[in-house]
Write an enzyme that holds these catalytic residues in place. Structure first.
Site, short mmCIF file in Angstrom:
data_model
loop_
_atom_site.label_atom_id
_atom_site.label_comp_id
_atom_site.label_asym_id
_atom_site.label_seq_id
_atom_site.Cartn_x
_atom_site.Cartn_y
_atom_site.Cartn_z
N ASN A 4 11.54 -7.23 -11.82
CA ASN A 4 11.36 -6.01 -11.03
C ASN A 4 12.21 -4.90 -11.67
OD1 ASN A 4 11.19 -4.01 -9.10
ND2 ASN A 4 12.45 -5.08 -7.58
N TRP A 5 11.54 -3.98 -12.34
CA TRP A 5 12.27 -2.90 -13.03
C TRP A 5 12.81 -1.85 -12.04
CZ3 TRP A 5 9.03 -1.32 -18.02
CH2 TRP A 5 9.09 -2.37 -18.95
N LYS A 6 12.42 -1.97 -10.77
CA LYS A 6 12.79 -0.97 -9.75
C LYS A 6 12.45 0.44 -10.27
CE LYS A 6 16.47 -4.01 -8.26
NZ LYS A 6 17.25 -4.23 -7.06
N HIS A 62 9.63 -5.58 -0.42
CA HIS A 62 10.99 -5.67 -1.00
C HIS A 62 11.96 -4.98 -0.04
CE1 HIS A 62 14.39 -5.03 -3.65
NE2 HIS A 62 13.87 -5.92 -4.48
N GLU A 110 14.36 -3.06 -0.43
CA GLU A 110 14.59 -1.63 -0.71
C GLU A 110 13.41 -0.80 -0.22
OE1 GLU A 110 15.39 -1.95 -4.93
OE2 GLU A 110 17.28 -3.00 -4.53
N GLU A 143 15.14 -13.25 -0.67
CA GLU A 143 16.16 -12.41 -1.30
C GLU A 143 17.19 -11.97 -0.26
OE1 GLU A 143 14.61 -10.43 -5.09
OE2 GLU A 143 13.90 -9.19 -3.46
N GLY A 166 21.55 -6.92 -6.38
CA GLY A 166 22.25 -5.90 -7.17
C GLY A 166 23.75 -5.90 -7.01
N SER A 225 20.73 -11.08 -7.74
CA SER A 225 21.72 -11.18 -8.81
C SER A 225 21.53 -12.40 -9.72
CB SER A 225 23.14 -11.16 -8.23
OG SER A 225 23.39 -9.91 -7.63
N GLY A 240 16.00 -8.33 -10.77
CA GLY A 240 16.07 -6.87 -10.89
C GLY A 240 16.92 -6.45 -12.07
N GLY A 241 18.21 -6.26 -11.81
CA GLY A 241 19.14 -5.71 -12.81
C GLY A 241 19.05 -6.36 -14.18
#
Ligand code: PEP
Length: 249
Positions: free
Chosen positions: A8-10, A94, A96, A166, A172, A209, A230-231
């Site tokens: 997930n590149w966000k 998600h 977010e 999640e 993150g 994470s 993600g990150g």
């Protein structure tokens, strides 16, 4: 079965040039390895990465989806549009996105229906803030997210759902949930899915994470089918190690 990886590149990167470079690194890292990688970039880079993915085994997903094929829904992106580009997956709900767009479980349910009607595979995200130990798992909240999010969902023979657990506090933050929590929650999720008749057609992912260090311990969890990342999916040195670890197990 080797664990599957969902990147997930966000809201990253911020130029087509950077997106091209980043995707080239994913291609390089996964080339000739037996690994299932799905990259979910921001909408604006979907045409670019879908085109680049054509001669690779990498699959592409969106980070959200609308609820209707077309119409007066300014800013929305529909399933047929995503399919037309070559997408096969869509992240839905998600944490977010739930927060930014004030999504209810009923909104998430509508998106999952539309995703499946469009012949895309949903990556349905659930999770909440508090479950840091096995004793404080919030079964009520998890159950509501699953039962309401998947209410009346019927799958065709060739359809499956990915359900990503999640914990919000782990996203993150560099803090990963203990394997014991993930195993416990996964068992609970499977019970909930059984009530819906969806247990045999849903694959469970963990997200929060996951990086080239934490993945080593997380790989030991047999109950999960992969990771939503993600990150670390933005850092070639990290994701190439993750791909290496996952493909060699
Ligand atoms: C995510 O965006 O779904 C996620 C799990 O992010 P991170 O890996 O950075 O925690």
């Amino acid at each position: 079965m080797p664990k599957k990886l969902f990147f997930n590149w966000k809201m990253n990167p911020t130029s087509s040039f950077q997106a091209t470079n980043l995707f080239e690194e994913v291609i390089k890292s996964s080339k000739s390895l037996s690994v299932h990688v799905v990259v979910c970039p921001p909408f604006v880079y979907l045409p670019l990465v879908c085109e680049m993915s054509k001669k690779t085994n990498i699959k592409i997903g969106s980070q959200d989806i609308s609820t209707q094929d077309s119409g007066s829904l300014t800013s929305e992106i529909s399933g047929p549009m995503l399919v037309d580009l070559g997408c096969q997956y869509s992240i839905i709900g998600h944490s977010e996105t739930r927060e930014i767009n004030h999504l209810t479980n009923q909104d998430v349910n509508k998106k999952i229906r539309h995703c499946l009607q469009s012949k895309l595979t949903p990556i349905f995200c659930i999770g909440y803030q508090e479950d840091k130990t096995t004793t404080d798992i919030n079964h009520t909240e998890l159950s509501e997210q699953i039962q309401q999010g998947l209410q009346d969902i019927r799958l065709e023979d060739d359809q499956i759902i990915y359900l990503a657990y999640e914990p919000v506090w782990a996203i993150g933050t560099g803090k990963t949930a203990d394997n014991s929590i993930i195993v416990e929650v996964t068992k609970f999720i499977l019970q909930e899915l059984k009530m819906l008749g969806l247990n045999s057609k849903t694959k469970i992912l963990y997200g929060g994470s996951v990086d080239d260090q934490s993945v080593v311990e997380l790989m030991k969890i047999e109950e999960i089918d992969g990771f939503l990342i993600g990150g670390a999916s933005l850092k070639p040195e990290k994701f190439s190690r993750i791909i290496g670890i996952v493909s060699s197990n």
